[in-house]
Design a protein around this motif. Sequence first.
Motif, PDB file in Angstrom:
ATOM      1  N   UNK A  44      27.076  16.316  40.340  1.00 25.66           N
ATOM      2  CA  UNK A  44      26.606  16.407  41.719  1.00 25.66           C
ATOM      3  C   UNK A  44      25.932  15.122  42.167  1.00 25.66           C
ATOM      4  N   UNK A  45      25.340  14.404  41.232  1.00 31.32           N
ATOM      5  CA  UNK A  45      24.877  13.055  41.538  1.00 31.32           C
ATOM      6  C   UNK A  45      26.088  12.166  41.824  1.00 31.32           C
ATOM      7  N   UNK A  46      27.151  12.342  41.031  1.00 29.72           N
ATOM      8  CA  UNK A  46      28.391  11.593  41.260  1.00 29.72           C
ATOM      9  C   UNK A  46      28.987  11.926  42.624  1.00 29.72           C
ATOM     10  N   UNK A  51      31.264  10.388  47.050  1.00 35.08           N
ATOM     11  CA  UNK A  51      31.914  11.075  48.173  1.00 35.08           C
ATOM     12  C   UNK A  51      31.070  11.141  49.441  1.00 35.08           C
ATOM     13  N   UNK A  52      29.785  11.417  49.290  1.00 33.26           N
ATOM     14  CA  UNK A  52      28.948  11.611  50.482  1.00 33.26           C
ATOM     15  C   UNK A  52      28.361  10.296  50.986  1.00 33.26           C
ATOM     16  N   UNK A  53      27.753   9.534  50.091  1.00 32.82           N
ATOM     17  CA  UNK A  53      27.085   8.288  50.505  1.00 32.82           C
ATOM     18  C   UNK A  53      28.028   7.300  51.189  1.00 32.82           C
ATOM     19  N   UNK A  54      29.228   7.039  50.625  1.00 34.18           N
ATOM     20  CA  UNK A  54      30.103   6.058  51.285  1.00 34.18           C
ATOM     21  C   UNK A  54      30.471   6.438  52.723  1.00 34.18           C
ATOM     22  N   UNK A  55      30.658   7.730  52.955  1.00 34.02           N
ATOM     23  CA  UNK A  55      31.032   8.176  54.297  1.00 34.02           C
ATOM     24  C   UNK A  55      29.847   8.105  55.259  1.00 34.02           C
ATOM     25  N   UNK A 251      32.605  17.836  55.885  1.00 31.37           N
ATOM     26  CA  UNK A 251      33.716  18.576  56.489  1.00 31.37           C
ATOM     27  C   UNK A 251      34.938  17.686  56.766  1.00 31.37           C
ATOM     28  N   UNK A 252      34.825  16.395  56.493  1.00 29.59           N
ATOM     29  CA  UNK A 252      35.893  15.469  56.860  1.00 29.59           C
ATOM     30  C   UNK A 252      37.057  15.486  55.875  1.00 29.59           C
ATOM     31  N   UNK A 253      38.212  15.049  56.333  1.00 28.78           N
ATOM     32  CA  UNK A 253      39.392  14.932  55.482  1.00 28.78           C
ATOM     33  C   UNK A 253      39.168  13.889  54.393  1.00 28.78           C
ATOM     34  N   UNK A 254      38.403  12.849  54.724  1.00 31.15           N
ATOM     35  CA  UNK A 254      38.135  11.796  53.746  1.00 31.15           C
ATOM     36  C   UNK A 254      37.355  12.345  52.551  1.00 31.15           C
ATOM     37  N   UNK A 261      40.757  13.698  44.304  1.00 34.96           N
ATOM     38  CA  UNK A 261      41.058  12.596  43.392  1.00 34.96           C
ATOM     39  C   UNK A 261      40.041  12.469  42.257  1.00 34.96           C
ATOM     40  N   UNK A 262      38.770  12.677  42.577  1.00 35.81           N
ATOM     41  CA  UNK A 262      37.700  12.378  41.617  1.00 35.81           C
ATOM     42  C   UNK A 262      37.085  13.615  40.952  1.00 35.81           C
TER      43      UNK A 262
END
Length: 274
Positions: A44-46, A51-55, A251-254, A261-262
């Motif tokens: 969850x840190x990963x 996933x969350x921070x980059x977006x 909620x995004x597709x990204x 993938x990860x």
Amino acid sequence: MKKIILLGVTLLSIAFLAACGEEEESADASGKETIRFGATAGPYSDMVTKAIAPLLEEKGYEVTNKEFTDYVQPNKALANGDLDANLFQHKIYLESFAKENNLDLSEVIIVPTAPMGIYSNTYEDIGSIEEGSTMGVPNDPTNLARALIVLEDEGLVEVDDSVDPLRASLNDITKNKKNIEFVEVEAGQLPRLVDSEDLSMVPGNYALAAGMDLLNALALEDMPDDYRNRVAVKTEDLDAQFVKDIKEVVESEEFEKIINEEFKGFGKPKWMKE
């Protein structure tokens, strides 16, 4: 001429002040420039960092992530203002912890969660499990109830249908079709029992921490959303712009693409399947 110059200076000053005011209003509208996340070390840190921070950073935020090794401090740090959001817990834990500690916390959105699975070095599939096999199961009530739901879904046991499935125990088993001998241990020890017992029921976070592949499980839990992890914030921040932006990126597709993938094998919440 002097009046014209003075008028020009005045107009420029007004325009400059208006522009500053617009920038200030825009900054205020964003709510925050930095979002301080907290998550337990591991998947969850990963998820926060990959996933969350980059977006969120694409939206202009700076995101920090503090890792925790226990399940107490992330909520306390959130409640006292050291964090803006955390990601590590399911609904039942969030609500009970908040009530017991008089904290005003709320969930923002449910995220994909590593499911519990049945693992074995003895059997290749559920159908080959033999009579009298031994199986490690969690000794804490919440995870044990989850384990029984998986076993019932796989047709290995039947549980008293008058009992709340989220609170069932071994005493509520009405039919043990393979006469499985259950070995109750602390959830964190269950990966080790894959070697010492015929089977072991391992929660997803402990499986990943032990370097296990979720896709190697004989069966994976189709967990209720109440058991999936969620982003939590202070209740007073629920309407803040930064919280709306967290929800939007999840909620995004990204975000879903990164999960696919990860974070292979993670069970998706109902809202992602609709």
